[in-house]
Design a protein around this motif. Structure first.
Motif, PDB file in Angstrom:
ATOM      1  N   UNK A  30     -33.165   8.959  -4.202  1.00  0.00           N
ATOM      2  CA  UNK A  30     -33.031   9.918  -5.233  1.00  0.00           C
ATOM      3  C   UNK A  30     -34.297  11.013  -5.094  1.00  0.00           C
ATOM      4  N   UNK A  31     -35.407  10.207  -4.865  1.00  0.00           N
ATOM      5  CA  UNK A  31     -36.853  10.962  -5.012  1.00  0.00           C
ATOM      6  C   UNK A  31     -36.566  11.863  -3.566  1.00  0.00           C
ATOM      7  N   UNK A  32     -36.119  11.479  -2.640  1.00  0.00           N
ATOM      8  CA  UNK A  32     -36.023  12.433  -1.404  1.00  0.00           C
ATOM      9  C   UNK A  32     -35.238  13.310  -1.594  1.00  0.00           C
ATOM     10  N   UNK A  33     -34.029  13.266  -2.426  1.00  0.00           N
ATOM     11  CA  UNK A  33     -32.908  14.166  -2.558  1.00  0.00           C
ATOM     12  C   UNK A  33     -33.562  15.241  -3.332  1.00  0.00           C
ATOM     13  N   UNK A  34     -34.363  14.969  -4.475  1.00  0.00           N
ATOM     14  CA  UNK A  34     -35.202  16.027  -5.274  1.00  0.00           C
ATOM     15  C   UNK A  34     -36.043  16.819  -4.252  1.00  0.00           C
ATOM     16  N   UNK A  35     -37.013  16.054  -3.633  1.00  0.00           N
ATOM     17  CA  UNK A  35     -37.983  16.804  -2.795  1.00  0.00           C
ATOM     18  C   UNK A  35     -37.147  17.799  -1.927  1.00  0.00           C
ATOM     19  N   UNK A  36     -35.979  17.528  -1.242  1.00  0.00           N
ATOM     20  CA  UNK A  36     -35.381  18.229  -0.104  1.00  0.00           C
ATOM     21  C   UNK A  36     -34.651  19.237  -0.739  1.00  0.00           C
ATOM     22  N   UNK A  53     -27.188   6.152 -15.427  1.00  0.00           N
ATOM     23  CA  UNK A  53     -27.642   7.308 -14.543  1.00  0.00           C
ATOM     24  C   UNK A  53     -26.468   7.590 -13.675  1.00  0.00           C
ATOM     25  N   UNK A  54     -25.986   8.593 -13.174  1.00  0.00           N
ATOM     26  CA  UNK A  54     -25.116   9.035 -12.273  1.00  0.00           C
ATOM     27  C   UNK A  54     -25.799  10.198 -11.532  1.00  0.00           C
ATOM     28  N   UNK A  55     -26.149  10.270 -10.184  1.00  0.00           N
ATOM     29  CA  UNK A  55     -26.590  10.995  -9.359  1.00  0.00           C
ATOM     30  C   UNK A  55     -25.670  12.166  -8.395  1.00  0.00           C
ATOM     31  N   UNK A  56     -25.599  13.222  -8.537  1.00  0.00           N
ATOM     32  CA  UNK A  56     -24.863  14.031  -7.514  1.00  0.00           C
ATOM     33  C   UNK A  56     -25.509  14.796  -6.813  1.00  0.00           C
ATOM     34  N   UNK A  57     -25.340  14.743  -5.388  1.00  0.00           N
ATOM     35  CA  UNK A  57     -26.112  15.535  -4.395  1.00  0.00           C
ATOM     36  C   UNK A  57     -25.154  16.401  -3.406  1.00  0.00           C
ATOM     37  N   UNK A  58     -25.874  17.569  -2.887  1.00  0.00           N
ATOM     38  CA  UNK A  58     -25.275  18.552  -2.073  1.00  0.00           C
ATOM     39  C   UNK A  58     -24.630  17.697  -0.855  1.00  0.00           C
ATOM     40  N   UNK A  59     -23.524  18.108  -0.363  1.00  0.00           N
ATOM     41  CA  UNK A  59     -22.996  17.674   0.961  1.00  0.00           C
ATOM     42  C   UNK A  59     -22.516  18.950   1.705  1.00  0.00           C
TER      43      UNK A  59
END
Length: 169
Positions: A30-36, A53-59
């Motif tokens: 999660x930290x890396x997703x934020x940084x990137x 918590x539910x986290x959604x990241x770009x694909x």
């Protein structure tokens, strides 16, 4: 209990919560997703402390050689005493609603079909996408009322931060 998008002041509690729930791997993801810059949305449940918590990241996903707006749900976590009380369902529903309103087309998840099927995720909707996670545990869910985009499925690539989970395994 309150279900809402995460705020900057939630970051320390979210990091601690993910480390307690999964260990360092998911928290570092999660930290890396934020940084990137690949973090799209984080929904939290509080009462008043963080309990889910539910986290959604770009694909990077394409259909008919055109990129479509897609996210990955990972991680999803609910504190032990709050499990089996609908917190996970509320987190995912709030995330899906916000993402649909923002114009995202698809959400993918890698997990237990029996669990994620309750949210509408289905493995057959993810079939045909080229992904290192392809198989019965990679599932997709259309976020728009038009349903699954028609056409030849191309790649379904998670954000680069997910590669570090494979390295740690």
């Amino acid at each position: 209990m309150e279900i809402r998008p995460a705020r900057p002041e939630d970051v320390p509690a979210l990091d601690t919560f993910l480390r307690q729930s999964f260990g360092a791997g998911e928290a570092d993801l999660v930290r890396r997703l934020c940084i990137d810059g690949d973090m799209v949305l984080t929904i939290v449940a509080t009462d008043p402390d963080l309990v889910g918590a539910a986290v959604f990241s770009r694909m990077a996903v394409d259909v008919n050689c055109s990129e479509i707006a897609a996210v990955a749900l990972a991680p999803l976590a609910v504190a032990g005493p709050w499990r089996r009380q609908g917190v996970g369902e509320a987190l995912v529903a709030a995330g899906h609603d916000a993402l649909a309103k923002a114009g995202w087309v698809l959400s993918f998840v890698l997990g237990d079909p029996a669990y994620y099927g309750r949210f509408g995720y289905a493995a057959d909707l993810a079939q045909g996408f080229d992904s290192p996670y392809a198989g019965e545990h990679l599932m997709a869910l259309p976020l728009q009322s038009a349903g699954m985009p028609c056409g030849v499925r191309g790649t379904a690539a998670h954000a680069p931060a997910f590669a570090m989970l494979a390295e740690d395994a």
